[in-house]
Write a protein that holds these residues in place. Structure first.
Motif, short mmCIF file in Angstrom:
data_model
loop_
_atom_site.label_atom_id
_atom_site.label_comp_id
_atom_site.label_asym_id
_atom_site.label_seq_id
_atom_site.Cartn_x
_atom_site.Cartn_y
_atom_site.Cartn_z
N ALA A 180 12.49 -16.90 -28.00
CA ALA A 180 11.67 -15.70 -27.86
C ALA A 180 11.82 -15.04 -26.49
O ALA A 180 12.28 -15.66 -25.53
CB ALA A 180 10.20 -16.05 -28.09
N THR A 181 11.39 -13.79 -26.43
CA THR A 181 11.23 -13.15 -25.13
C THR A 181 10.03 -13.78 -24.43
O THR A 181 9.19 -14.43 -25.06
CB THR A 181 10.97 -11.65 -25.28
OG1 THR A 181 9.73 -11.46 -25.99
CG2 THR A 181 12.10 -10.96 -26.05
N CYS B 4 9.64 -23.93 -35.65
CA CYS B 4 10.62 -22.97 -35.17
C CYS B 4 10.00 -21.57 -35.07
O CYS B 4 9.52 -21.03 -36.07
CB CYS B 4 11.82 -22.92 -36.11
SG CYS B 4 12.68 -24.50 -36.24
N LEU B 5 10.01 -21.02 -33.89
CA LEU B 5 9.48 -19.68 -33.63
C LEU B 5 10.68 -18.77 -33.42
O LEU B 5 11.12 -18.54 -32.29
CB LEU B 5 8.59 -19.72 -32.39
CG LEU B 5 7.72 -18.50 -32.10
CD1 LEU B 5 6.62 -18.38 -33.14
CD2 LEU B 5 7.11 -18.61 -30.70
N TRP B 6 11.25 -18.28 -34.52
CA TRP B 6 12.49 -17.50 -34.47
C TRP B 6 12.26 -16.09 -34.99
O TRP B 6 11.57 -15.89 -36.00
CB TRP B 6 13.58 -18.19 -35.29
CG TRP B 6 14.09 -19.43 -34.63
CD1 TRP B 6 14.07 -19.73 -33.30
CD2 TRP B 6 14.70 -20.56 -35.27
NE1 TRP B 6 14.65 -20.96 -33.07
CE2 TRP B 6 15.03 -21.49 -34.26
CE3 TRP B 6 15.00 -20.87 -36.60
CZ2 TRP B 6 15.65 -22.70 -34.54
CZ3 TRP B 6 15.62 -22.07 -36.88
CH2 TRP B 6 15.94 -22.98 -35.84
N ASN B 7 12.88 -15.12 -34.32
CA ASN B 7 12.69 -13.72 -34.69
C ASN B 7 13.61 -13.32 -35.85
O ASN B 7 14.37 -14.13 -36.38
CB ASN B 7 12.90 -12.82 -33.47
CG ASN B 7 14.35 -12.81 -32.99
OD1 ASN B 7 15.26 -13.26 -33.67
ND2 ASN B 7 14.57 -12.28 -31.80
N ASP B 8 13.51 -12.03 -36.22
CA ASP B 8 14.34 -11.54 -37.33
C ASP B 8 15.62 -10.86 -36.83
O ASP B 8 16.30 -10.18 -37.59
CB ASP B 8 13.55 -10.58 -38.22
CG ASP B 8 13.07 -9.33 -37.48
OD1 ASP B 8 13.32 -9.22 -36.26
OD2 ASP B 8 12.41 -8.48 -38.12
N GLY B 9 15.93 -11.05 -35.54
CA GLY B 9 17.13 -10.48 -34.96
C GLY B 9 18.25 -11.49 -34.88
O GLY B 9 18.20 -12.56 -35.49
N ARG C 16 17.17 -18.35 -24.15
CA ARG C 16 17.20 -16.90 -23.96
C ARG C 16 16.50 -16.51 -22.66
O ARG C 16 16.84 -17.02 -21.60
CB ARG C 16 16.58 -16.22 -25.19
CG ARG C 16 16.96 -14.76 -25.38
CD ARG C 16 16.31 -14.21 -26.63
NE ARG C 16 16.37 -12.78 -26.75
CZ ARG C 16 15.58 -12.10 -27.54
NH1 ARG C 16 14.67 -12.73 -28.30
NH2 ARG C 16 15.67 -10.79 -27.62
N TRP C 17 15.52 -15.63 -22.69
CA TRP C 17 14.88 -15.14 -21.47
C TRP C 17 14.16 -16.23 -20.70
O TRP C 17 13.93 -16.11 -19.50
CB TRP C 17 13.90 -14.03 -21.80
CG TRP C 17 14.52 -12.75 -22.23
CD1 TRP C 17 14.98 -12.45 -23.50
CD2 TRP C 17 14.78 -11.61 -21.43
NE1 TRP C 17 15.51 -11.18 -23.51
CE2 TRP C 17 15.39 -10.63 -22.27
CE3 TRP C 17 14.55 -11.29 -20.10
CZ2 TRP C 17 15.77 -9.38 -21.81
CZ3 TRP C 17 14.92 -10.04 -19.65
CH2 TRP C 17 15.53 -9.10 -20.48
#
Length: 413
Positions: free
Chosen positions: A228-229, A167-172, A254-255
């Protein structure tokens, strides 16, 4: 251009008896590209809406720029209600902008319809309670659980059941909601029998992914999933290729559901070979409730007019105006906010985004949108095109291509 100067919405342009639909759209700032489908639909459908109102009433549209900020969104709502007399507000896109529009409308008592935001984030993220639903704000979209199911279809197509998924998940908000133990992506993916490897979240924009690469390699993760972006996914793919990490498949929402861009130092568009959700495409068996336009015809009109590849949100942007026209036509009193809200609650309509049914949504005031599974593959008209590889929950949709495996060459070139 639609009556009422929709790009500016100057006060005093409404005729006597007109019903004004306000549109909050990002025309400037970091989300400007996401505002393009809504602007296109606004301009295309404005003249059609004029004759689509209840007997003896015209519908006009008026737009305001959110400036891609929550503050700008709230100001846009205030201007549309105060200066334009909007009886209904429409919007889509923006992690901070969309909730700001909905909250401002709820506070003002003006009905609002929005889309392109997973419904759990829209509903629970705004403090929604199943026992006390929002009074005037409505939404249609897929859920995080729907994304998980769609991605699981792709993972299993790529490597069979029971995958180990990095999982490549951000902190947002995207990462936080993806891993939410009750309403998120993670529990739905685990329920399909997949093991998720979730290292500490990264901050956007990302510079390095050493911890993720190490964790994925040690766990034997052969699939990577993300929200991710394009820039950050491109960076991850560049570093993964250098480290010799070659997953069978990368899935990203997402994007990455939008047409390709080249970001960062990673050479090709970050979408290359990536699996993603497909909520609307020219291949979808959908048509407009306003004039019968098909999904394929709408996509062609957009590309002919703009010279750009058709984005998925175009279908949902079009459907926003269909829902608005339907609600104003069927409301007992289209100038009474509660009557318009009541009309929205009983709406069950076939649209350019498929069937939108608020009478049986996952939670009050929310209608679901069906998802299919797709992959960005080389195309004939564009460098990369979004192929439908699994029909998912979309009735009547046929795959347009087979899933292609990710290879070391595809990641490194």
């Amino acid at each position: 251009m639609a009556d009422g100067n929709p790009r500016g919405g100057a006060p005093g342009t409404a005729g006597r008896g007109d019903l004004t639909v306000g549109v909050v759209v990002a025309r400037t700032g970091r989300l400007a590209s996401l505002g393009d489908p809504l602007d296109f639909a606004l301009e295309r459908l404005g003249p059609r809406l004029a004759a689509a109102g209840p007997a003896g009433r015209r519908i006009r549209v008026a737009g305001r720029d959110s400036r891609s900020t929550a503050e700008g969104a709230r100001q846009a709502v205030a201007e549309l209600i105060r200066d334009e007399g909007a009886v209904l507000v429409l919007t889509l896109a923006g992690t901070e902008v969309l909730p700001a529009v909905a909250d401002a409308c709820e506070a003002a008592g003006t009905p609002c319809v929005s889309s392109t935001f997973p419904w759990q984030v829209y509903y629970y993220g705004r403090g929604g309670d199943d026992g006390r639903p929002f009074a005037r704000t409505f939404h249609f979209c897929w859920g995080l659980d729907d994304i998980a199911g769609t991605f699981a279809d792709l993972w299993e197509l790529a490597g069979g059941p029971g995958r180990t998924v990095g999982c490549l998940w951000n902190d947002g908000p995207q990462g936080s909601w993806s891993r939410h133990e009750r309403h998120g992506f993670a529990p739905a993916a685990r329920a399909r029998g997949h093991r998720l490897v979730d290292p500490p979240a990264y901050a956007e924009p990302a510079a390095a992914f050493d911890g993720h690469l190490t964790a994925f390699r040690e766990a034997g993760a052969d699939i990577v999933t993300s929200a991710a972006t394009a820039r950050d996914l491109g960076r991850f793919r560049e570093l993964a290729a250098r480290a010799g990490l070659t997953p069978r498949l990368i899935t990203c929402s997402r994007w990455l559901a939008y047409p390709p861009t080249t970001s960062g130092t990673y050479g090709p568009p970050a979408q290359t070979g990536v699996g993603t959700l497909v909520y609307w495409s020219p291949a979808h068996p959908y048509r407009s409730s306003l004039d019968g336009t098909t999904a394929a015809e709408l996509a062609e009109a957009y590309e002919q007019r703009t010279g750009r590849q058709c984005p998925q949100p175009l279908g949902l942007a079009h459907a926003l105006f269909e829902v608005a026209a339907h609600a104003l036509r069927t409301a007992d009193d289209p100038e009474d906010p509660e009557a318009v809200a009541a009309a929205l609650r009983r709406t069950d309509l076939e649209t350019m985004a498929g069937r939108l049914d608020w009478t049986s949504g996952p939670v009050p005031n929310v209608a679901g949108v069906a998802l299919a599974g797709g992959q960005w593959q080389p195309g004939e008209r564009h460098g990369l095109e979004l192929a439908v590889v699994t029909p998912g929950r979309v009735d009547g949709l046929r795959p347009t291509a087979d899933l292609l495996p990710a290879t070391a060459g595809a990641l490194a070139r």
